[in-house]
Design a protein around this motif. Structure first.
Motif, PDB file in Angstrom:
ATOM      1  N   GLN A  64      42.929  53.741  43.331  1.00  0.00           N
ATOM      2  CA  GLN A  64      44.252  53.111  43.297  1.00  0.00           C
ATOM      3  C   GLN A  64      44.990  53.238  44.630  1.00  0.00           C
ATOM      4  N   ARG A  81      49.056  49.188  37.423  1.00  0.00           N
ATOM      5  CA  ARG A  81      48.140  49.801  38.388  1.00  0.00           C
ATOM      6  C   ARG A  81      48.709  49.765  39.811  1.00  0.00           C
ATOM      7  N   GLY A  87      43.081  45.656  41.845  1.00  0.00           N
ATOM      8  CA  GLY A  87      44.103  46.669  42.121  1.00  0.00           C
ATOM      9  C   GLY A  87      45.512  46.146  41.980  1.00  0.00           C
ATOM     10  N   GLN A  98      47.050  51.848  47.744  1.00  0.00           N
ATOM     11  CA  GLN A  98      48.188  50.952  47.629  1.00  0.00           C
ATOM     12  C   GLN A  98      48.574  50.307  48.956  1.00  0.00           C
ATOM     13  N   LEU A 105      47.642  47.019  45.130  1.00  0.00           N
ATOM     14  CA  LEU A 105      46.672  47.378  46.161  1.00  0.00           C
ATOM     15  C   LEU A 105      46.807  46.440  47.366  1.00  0.00           C
TER      16      LEU A 105
END
Length: 336
Positions: free
Chosen positions: A75, A101, A96, A77, A104
């Motif tokens: 995960q 979640r 992602g 980011q 991403l």
């Protein structure tokens, strides 16, 4: 009064300064050290929040799928992505950007994304790109390759003819220039020095000397442009074998920060001379994405529900299926 030359309206996501890049590369170790580690450790150690990520390969050919899975699983980011010939790798990374979640992908230098070539468009990648939450700048595949080339050469930009007079130029961050020798119009594209590059190769030793077969596209320049580089390989080979024929080494050890052995690491993409793409599984991805709820279940099972890429391969048919794909590649190479 001199009229300003045209330039694109798109934002520039990576610093093109060759001098500042050299300051970083000057600190990068050049010693012949053991860089072997797991994919999990490589991603945890080398991929940071907010990084600019460039993924190697071409379409579904020789993609570092194992690392893309792990970036999603951990995960990471707010990454910026180089969308250069990106197909299933971009499809994976878009997982992602799911509700709950985080995000991403925050920015994309777009050349080719969302599409999986003749297989069709990724419904979820399309949702991500149409959400308005991802910032974009447009380029062509060639323009991004030239940007990697400029960085590999240690330059802040390179000139090119392509894109002049197009809407892609207008949406890019390129600038029109005048050739000092001929007075002709050219386009200056800024060097691209990614924070982290990821490339899948056929063979590597534990120090990072790499061999690959088939088309390399921009990967050899990417390897030299990236500030940090993760390499995954189908086979780990002894350094003695590398030394027996050094001309096969196309990425040298001093470019590489991590070496991860990962057979079938391009699955479900193909690996030239090794195995064919799993078209059935790629279709499963595309079909699952049509319904967001079903796609969430698919990702929970295939990425978040496994410990590593090896478990994913087992879930997708394991050795029997992978052997079938090897046979398909062999027969295709023989023209059958």
């Amino acid at each position: 009064m001199t009229t300003p030359l045209p330039q694109g309206d798109g934002p520039l996501y990576a610093d093109p300064s060759a001098n500042r890049a050299r300051e970083f590369f000057r600190t990068k170790p050049r010693a012949l050290t053991d860089k072997l580690m797991t994919v999990q450790d490589a991603v945890a150690k080398l991929v940071s929040e907010g990084d600019y990520l460039a993924v190697g390969g071409f379409g579904c050919d020789r993609i570092p799928a194992a690392v893309c899975h792990e970036i999603v699983r951990q995960q990471k980011q707010n990454l910026t992505i180089a969308g250069h010939t990106a197909t299933h790798d971009f499809q994976i990374l878009c997982a992602g950007n799911l509700t709950g979640r985080g995000k991403l992908i925050a920015r994309v230098d777009i050349a080719y994304v969302v599409g999986l070539e003749a297989r069709g468009l990724s419904p979820h990648a399309r949702r991500v790109m149409e959400s308005g939450e991802v910032e974009t700048t447009e380029w062509s595949n060639y323009a991004l390759a030239v940007r990697f080339k400029a960085a590999a050469m240690g330059l802040p930009f390179l000139p090119m003819r392509s894109l002049l007079g197009t809407d892609t130029f207008r949406k890019s961050a390129a600038k029109e220039i005048v050739c000092p020798f001929t007075g002709e119009k050219l386009l200056a594209v800024p060097a691209l020095y990614p924070d982290i590059g990821v490339i899948h190769v056929h063979e590597a030793d534990r120090f990072g000397n790499c061999r690959l077969r088939g088309t390399s596209v921009a990967d050899l320049d990417l390897a030299r442009a990236a500030k940090k580089l993760i390499v995954t390989c189908e086979r780990l080979i002894p350094n003695d074998v590398i030394r027996q024929d050094p001309t096969q080494t196309v990425i040298p050890f001093y470019c590489v920060d991590a070496v991860c052995e990962g057979p079938f690491g391009s699955y479900p993409g193909n690996m030239p001379y090794e195995y064919y793409s799993d078209e059935d599984h790629l279709r499963q991805w595309l079909d699952a994405e049509r319904d967001p709820g079903e796609y969430q279940k698919f990702i929970d099972k295939h990425i978040f529900g496994v410990r590593d890429f090896g478990e994913y391969l087992q879930m997708c048919g394991g050795l029997p299926r992978l052997q079938q794909l090897r046979q398909e590649e062999f027969l295709l190479r023989r023209g059958r």
